[in-house]
Design a protein around this motif. Structure first.
Motif, PDB file in Angstrom:
ATOM      1  N   SER A 105       0.818  -1.202   0.000  1.00  0.00           N
ATOM      2  CA  SER A 105       0.000   0.000   0.000  1.00  0.00           C
ATOM      3  C   SER A 105       0.854   1.256   0.000  1.00  0.00           C
ATOM      4  N   GLN A 106       0.200   2.397  -0.137  1.00  0.00           N
ATOM      5  CA  GLN A 106       0.866   3.688  -0.008  1.00  0.00           C
ATOM      6  C   GLN A 106       0.627   4.296   1.370  1.00  0.00           C
ATOM      7  N   ASP A 107       0.128   3.493   2.278  1.00  0.00           N
ATOM      8  CA  ASP A 107      -0.095   3.942   3.656  1.00  0.00           C
ATOM      9  C   ASP A 107       1.235   3.908   4.406  1.00  0.00           C
ATOM     10  N   ARG A 108       1.676   5.037   4.882  1.00  0.00           N
ATOM     11  CA  ARG A 108       2.976   5.119   5.552  1.00  0.00           C
ATOM     12  C   ARG A 108       3.033   4.217   6.774  1.00  0.00           C
ATOM     13  N   ASN A 109       1.884   3.904   7.369  1.00  0.00           N
ATOM     14  CA  ASN A 109       1.855   3.082   8.579  1.00  0.00           C
ATOM     15  C   ASN A 109       2.226   1.624   8.300  1.00  0.00           C
ATOM     16  N   ASP A 110       2.241   1.232   7.027  1.00  0.00           N
ATOM     17  CA  ASP A 110       2.615  -0.136   6.675  1.00  0.00           C
ATOM     18  C   ASP A 110       4.124  -0.293   6.500  1.00  0.00           C
ATOM     19  N   TYR A 111       4.875   0.781   6.653  1.00  0.00           N
ATOM     20  CA  TYR A 111       6.309   0.760   6.425  1.00  0.00           C
ATOM     21  C   TYR A 111       7.036   0.977   7.743  1.00  0.00           C
ATOM     22  N   THR A 112       8.029   0.129   7.985  1.00  0.00           N
ATOM     23  CA  THR A 112       8.666   0.096   9.304  1.00  0.00           C
ATOM     24  C   THR A 112      10.094   0.638   9.322  1.00  0.00           C
ATOM     25  N   THR A 113      10.721   0.729   8.168  1.00  0.00           N
ATOM     26  CA  THR A 113      12.100   1.211   8.101  1.00  0.00           C
ATOM     27  C   THR A 113      12.150   2.402   7.154  1.00  0.00           C
ATOM     28  N   TRP A 114      12.794   3.466   7.599  1.00  0.00           N
ATOM     29  CA  TRP A 114      12.830   4.712   6.841  1.00  0.00           C
ATOM     30  C   TRP A 114      14.263   5.219   6.699  1.00  0.00           C
ATOM     31  N   GLY A 115      14.510   5.860   5.576  1.00  0.00           N
ATOM     32  CA  GLY A 115      15.766   6.558   5.418  1.00  0.00           C
ATOM     33  C   GLY A 115      15.700   7.910   6.097  1.00  0.00           C
ATOM     34  N   GLN A 116      16.797   8.652   6.021  1.00  0.00           N
ATOM     35  CA  GLN A 116      16.877   9.943   6.701  1.00  0.00           C
ATOM     36  C   GLN A 116      16.244  11.069   5.906  1.00  0.00           C
ATOM     37  N   GLY A 117      15.960  10.832   4.638  1.00  0.00           N
ATOM     38  CA  GLY A 117      15.323  11.832   3.799  1.00  0.00           C
ATOM     39  C   GLY A 117      16.318  12.629   2.976  1.00  0.00           C
ATOM     40  N   THR A 118      15.857  13.099   1.828  1.00  0.00           N
ATOM     41  CA  THR A 118      16.660  13.966   0.977  1.00  0.00           C
ATOM     42  C   THR A 118      15.741  15.050   0.417  1.00  0.00           C
ATOM     43  N   GLN A 119      16.205  16.288   0.454  1.00  0.00           N
ATOM     44  CA  GLN A 119      15.369  17.423   0.070  1.00  0.00           C
ATOM     45  C   GLN A 119      15.366  17.617  -1.439  1.00  0.00           C
ATOM     46  N   VAL A 120      14.176  17.823  -1.980  1.00  0.00           N
ATOM     47  CA  VAL A 120      14.003  18.181  -3.389  1.00  0.00           C
ATOM     48  C   VAL A 120      13.293  19.529  -3.438  1.00  0.00           C
ATOM     49  N   THR A 121      13.899  20.484  -4.139  1.00  0.00           N
ATOM     50  CA  THR A 121      13.320  21.810  -4.272  1.00  0.00           C
ATOM     51  C   THR A 121      13.195  22.146  -5.748  1.00  0.00           C
ATOM     52  N   VAL A 122      11.972  22.476  -6.162  1.00  0.00           N
ATOM     53  CA  VAL A 122      11.708  22.814  -7.560  1.00  0.00           C
ATOM     54  C   VAL A 122      11.264  24.264  -7.626  1.00  0.00           C
ATOM     55  N   SER A 123      11.988  25.063  -8.368  1.00  0.00           N
ATOM     56  CA  SER A 123      11.669  26.479  -8.487  1.00  0.00           C
ATOM     57  C   SER A 123      10.946  26.741  -9.811  1.00  0.00           C
ATOM     58  N   SER A 124      10.090  27.741  -9.778  1.00  0.00           N
ATOM     59  CA  SER A 124       9.303  28.076 -10.984  1.00  0.00           C
ATOM     60  C   SER A 124      10.060  29.018 -11.892  1.00  0.00           C
TER      61      SER A 124
END
Length: 124
Positions: A105-124
């Protein structure tokens, strides 16, 4: 120890492309539900694209036709190819792993291990 490490975020102009990577250790992608999620300040983390153990994928309506999830089994690495980026795609992006299920699923509650994250910034 199960660990996910993302890389590849950055800043890009609208219409541009980025590819995010997620290197896994402690497990193999073929044995888990895998997904990319994103979050902006004040909002809940939302599913972007997920992949099940058979390699089937499912994308959120907002990114269909623009974002693609893939994996390199030899490198145990998950990718998110993002094309035609829009300012509304700006967010912190996370990869995640969860127990294999008949339907991932796309339900975040079904996922138990996460990375630290990476920022994506899109400018207009």
């Amino acid at each position: 120890e199960v660990q996910l490490v993302e890389s590849g975020g950055g800043s890009v102009q609208s219409g541009g492309s980025l590819r995010l990577s997620c290197a896994a250790s402690g497990f193999t992608y073929s044995s888990a539900c895998m997904g990319w999620f994103r979050q902006t300040p004040g909002k809940e983390r939302e599913g972007v694209v997920i992949m099940d153990t058979a390699g089937r994928t499912s994308a959120a309506d907002s990114v269909k036709g623009r974002f693609t999830i893939s994996q390199d089994s030899a490198k145990n690495t998950l990718y998110l190819q993002m094309n035609s980026l829009k300012p509304e795609d700006t967010a912190m992006y996370y990869c995640a792993a969860g127990p294999a299920q008949r339907v991932c699923s796309q339900d975040r509650n079904d996922y138990t291990t996460w990375g630290q994250g990476t920022q994506v910034t899109v400018s207009s």
